[in-house]
Design an enzyme around this catalytic site. Structure first.
Site, PDB file in Angstrom:
ATOM      1  N   SER A   9       0.853  -1.191   0.000  1.00  0.00           N
ATOM      2  CA  SER A   9       0.000   0.000   0.000  1.00  0.00           C
ATOM      3  C   SER A   9       0.883   1.233   0.000  1.00  0.00           C
ATOM      4  O   SER A   9       1.635   1.475   0.954  1.00  0.00           O
ATOM      5  CB  SER A   9      -0.884   0.018   1.245  1.00  0.00           C
ATOM      6  OG  SER A   9      -1.410   1.323   1.395  1.00  0.00           O
ATOM      7  N   HIS A  34      -1.299  -1.480  -4.251  1.00  0.00           N
ATOM      8  CA  HIS A  34      -2.560  -1.198  -3.550  1.00  0.00           C
ATOM      9  C   HIS A  34      -2.689   0.314  -3.348  1.00  0.00           C
ATOM     10  O   HIS A  34      -1.834   0.951  -2.730  1.00  0.00           O
ATOM     11  CB  HIS A  34      -2.550  -1.926  -2.211  1.00  0.00           C
ATOM     12  CG  HIS A  34      -3.830  -1.848  -1.443  1.00  0.00           C
ATOM     13  ND1 HIS A  34      -4.907  -2.658  -1.702  1.00  0.00           N
ATOM     14  CD2 HIS A  34      -4.206  -1.063  -0.408  1.00  0.00           C
ATOM     15  CE1 HIS A  34      -5.891  -2.383  -0.859  1.00  0.00           C
ATOM     16  NE2 HIS A  34      -5.496  -1.411  -0.066  1.00  0.00           N
ATOM     17  N   ASP A  36      -4.909   3.275  -1.857  1.00  0.00           N
ATOM     18  CA  ASP A  36      -5.942   3.577  -0.858  1.00  0.00           C
ATOM     19  C   ASP A  36      -6.538   4.952  -1.107  1.00  0.00           C
ATOM     20  O   ASP A  36      -5.893   5.978  -0.881  1.00  0.00           O
ATOM     21  CB  ASP A  36      -5.324   3.536   0.546  1.00  0.00           C
ATOM     22  CG  ASP A  36      -5.090   2.118   1.017  1.00  0.00           C
ATOM     23  OD1 ASP A  36      -6.037   1.312   0.955  1.00  0.00           O
ATOM     24  OD2 ASP A  36      -3.955   1.816   1.445  1.00  0.00           O
ATOM     25  N   MET A  38      -9.228   7.676  -0.099  1.00  0.00           N
ATOM     26  CA  MET A  38     -10.017   8.053   1.089  1.00  0.00           C
ATOM     27  C   MET A  38     -10.625   9.436   0.904  1.00  0.00           C
ATOM     28  O   MET A  38      -9.987  10.330   0.349  1.00  0.00           O
ATOM     29  CB  MET A  38      -9.107   8.084   2.321  1.00  0.00           C
ATOM     30  CG  MET A  38      -8.393   6.767   2.578  1.00  0.00           C
ATOM     31  SD  MET A  38      -7.490   6.840   4.118  1.00  0.00           S
ATOM     32  CE  MET A  38      -6.629   5.257   4.059  1.00  0.00           C
ATOM     33  N   HIS A  67      -8.495   0.517  -3.763  1.00  0.00           N
ATOM     34  CA  HIS A  67      -9.361   0.302  -2.603  1.00  0.00           C
ATOM     35  C   HIS A  67     -10.079   1.619  -2.317  1.00  0.00           C
ATOM     36  O   HIS A  67      -9.473   2.548  -1.776  1.00  0.00           O
ATOM     37  CB  HIS A  67      -8.471  -0.141  -1.418  1.00  0.00           C
ATOM     38  CG  HIS A  67      -9.203  -0.333  -0.138  1.00  0.00           C
ATOM     39  ND1 HIS A  67      -8.539  -0.486   1.062  1.00  0.00           N
ATOM     40  CD2 HIS A  67     -10.515  -0.418   0.144  1.00  0.00           C
ATOM     41  CE1 HIS A  67      -9.426  -0.641   2.024  1.00  0.00           C
ATOM     42  NE2 HIS A  67     -10.629  -0.600   1.502  1.00  0.00           N
ATOM     43  N   MET A  69     -12.298   3.874  -0.378  1.00  0.00           N
ATOM     44  CA  MET A  69     -12.933   4.118   0.921  1.00  0.00           C
ATOM     45  C   MET A  69     -13.685   5.444   0.785  1.00  0.00           C
ATOM     46  O   MET A  69     -13.324   6.457   1.387  1.00  0.00           O
ATOM     47  CB  MET A  69     -11.864   4.168   2.022  1.00  0.00           C
ATOM     48  CG  MET A  69     -11.292   2.784   2.330  1.00  0.00           C
ATOM     49  SD  MET A  69      -9.700   2.850   3.151  1.00  0.00           S
ATOM     50  CE  MET A  69      -8.620   2.935   1.722  1.00  0.00           C
ATOM     51  N   MET A 138     -11.006  -6.476   5.983  1.00  0.00           N
ATOM     52  CA  MET A 138     -10.228  -5.437   6.675  1.00  0.00           C
ATOM     53  C   MET A 138      -9.831  -5.954   8.061  1.00  0.00           C
ATOM     54  O   MET A 138     -10.686  -6.379   8.840  1.00  0.00           O
ATOM     55  CB  MET A 138     -11.037  -4.153   6.832  1.00  0.00           C
ATOM     56  CG  MET A 138     -11.378  -3.428   5.542  1.00  0.00           C
ATOM     57  SD  MET A 138      -9.955  -2.961   4.532  1.00  0.00           S
ATOM     58  CE  MET A 138      -9.047  -1.894   5.660  1.00  0.00           C
ATOM     59  N   ASP A 174      -6.283  -6.759   4.647  1.00  0.00           N
ATOM     60  CA  ASP A 174      -5.737  -5.400   4.584  1.00  0.00           C
ATOM     61  C   ASP A 174      -5.692  -4.784   5.983  1.00  0.00           C
ATOM     62  O   ASP A 174      -6.739  -4.545   6.588  1.00  0.00           O
ATOM     63  CB  ASP A 174      -6.618  -4.555   3.652  1.00  0.00           C
ATOM     64  CG  ASP A 174      -6.061  -3.154   3.423  1.00  0.00           C
ATOM     65  OD1 ASP A 174      -4.958  -2.855   3.922  1.00  0.00           O
ATOM     66  OD2 ASP A 174      -6.745  -2.361   2.727  1.00  0.00           O
ATOM     67  N   GLY A 196       1.374  -2.004   4.179  1.00  0.00           N
ATOM     68  CA  GLY A 196       1.852  -0.641   4.015  1.00  0.00           C
ATOM     69  C   GLY A 196       3.113  -0.438   4.821  1.00  0.00           C
ATOM     70  O   GLY A 196       4.237  -0.523   4.298  1.00  0.00           O
TER      71      GLY A 196
END
Ligand code: DX5
Ligand code: ZN
Length: 224
Positions: A9, A34, A36, A38, A67, A69, A138, A174, A196
């Site tokens: 990540s 990956h 992320d 957000m 991913h 979010m 998660m 994750d 990460g």
């Protein structure tokens, strides 16, 4: 061919050098990258959107594992697909019409993932199993890197694995994955591991290579 997919990540990378960091983990043995995303609404943090994904796309040929979010997710699915995402994961908690969101992702020609927060039951997957390519379990509450792994997810991974049966669906874990927790989730049935802080600690490519190899070896040791 490794049985375990390692997905670093970039959330834990140096964002001021995001392209270099992405290329470094690619060379260091990452299978997927990956990403992320957000929104400061579904999760209490903000990262980046499709423009950044698009700018990173020429840096690597590795699978872009996005991913999301974000809530709502539907208005942005096409943009992430166009930006170069290969897998688009939405959160079950953020999609009012999960079945529709997954259909949209597949119709865009991308692989569809569903992520489940630690407190969300895997039963939400029951009626979307045939629209899924990836389940993301998660193992921390989403929003931040560097959090402690929640052990209750180990049983959840096993339950998801049993629900999937012989369908070609990957199971990803994750949050808080490192050489200590990787074998636990791999033994329970996870085949894709996001990491990460455990990958980016050290801050240089040689370190990333060792970190990725250590996580992979620990996970593969658990599945024989
Ligand atoms: C958390 C993110 C994770 C995070 C993992 O909201 O979805 O992908 O980057 O970071 P570590 O491996 O440090 O727990
Ligand atoms: Zn993530």
């Amino acid at each position: 061919m490794s049985q375990i997919i390692i997905a670093p990540s970039v959330l834990a990378s140096d964002f001021s050098r995001l392209a270099d960091e992405t290329m470094a983990v690619d060379r260091a043995g990452a299978d997927w990258i990956h990403l992320d995303v957000m929104d400061g609404h579904f999760v209490p943090n903000i990262t980046f959107g499709p423009v950044v994904v698009e700018k990173l796309r020429p840096c690597t040929k590795k699978v872009f594992d996005c991913h999301l979010m974000i809530e709502p997710a539907d208005p942005f699915l096409e943009e992430f697909a166009k930006a170069g995402a290969d897998i688009i994961t939405v959160h079950a908690e953020a999609c009012k019409h999960l079945d529709r969101s997954l259909q949209v992702i597949r119709n865009l020609g991308k692989k569809a993932g569903v992520a489940l927060n630690p407190s969300t039951s895997e039963t939400v997957l029951e009626y979307v199993m045939d629209r899924l390519d990836l389940v993301v379990v998660m193992s921390v509450n989403p929003g931040f890197g560097g959090q402690a792994f929640i052990p209750a997810v180990i049983d959840k991974v096993a339950r998801v694995k049993a629900m999937i049966g012989d369908r070609p669906i990957d199971i990803q874990v994750d949050g808080g994955v490192d050489p200590k927790t990787a074998p636990l989730v791999a033994a329970a049935g996870a085949n894709s591991l996001v990491a990460g802080s455990a990958v980016f600690r050290g801050g240089n490519e040689e370190g990333y290579r060792k970190n990725i190899a250590d996580i992979r070896a620990a996970a593969e040791g658990a599945i024989g």
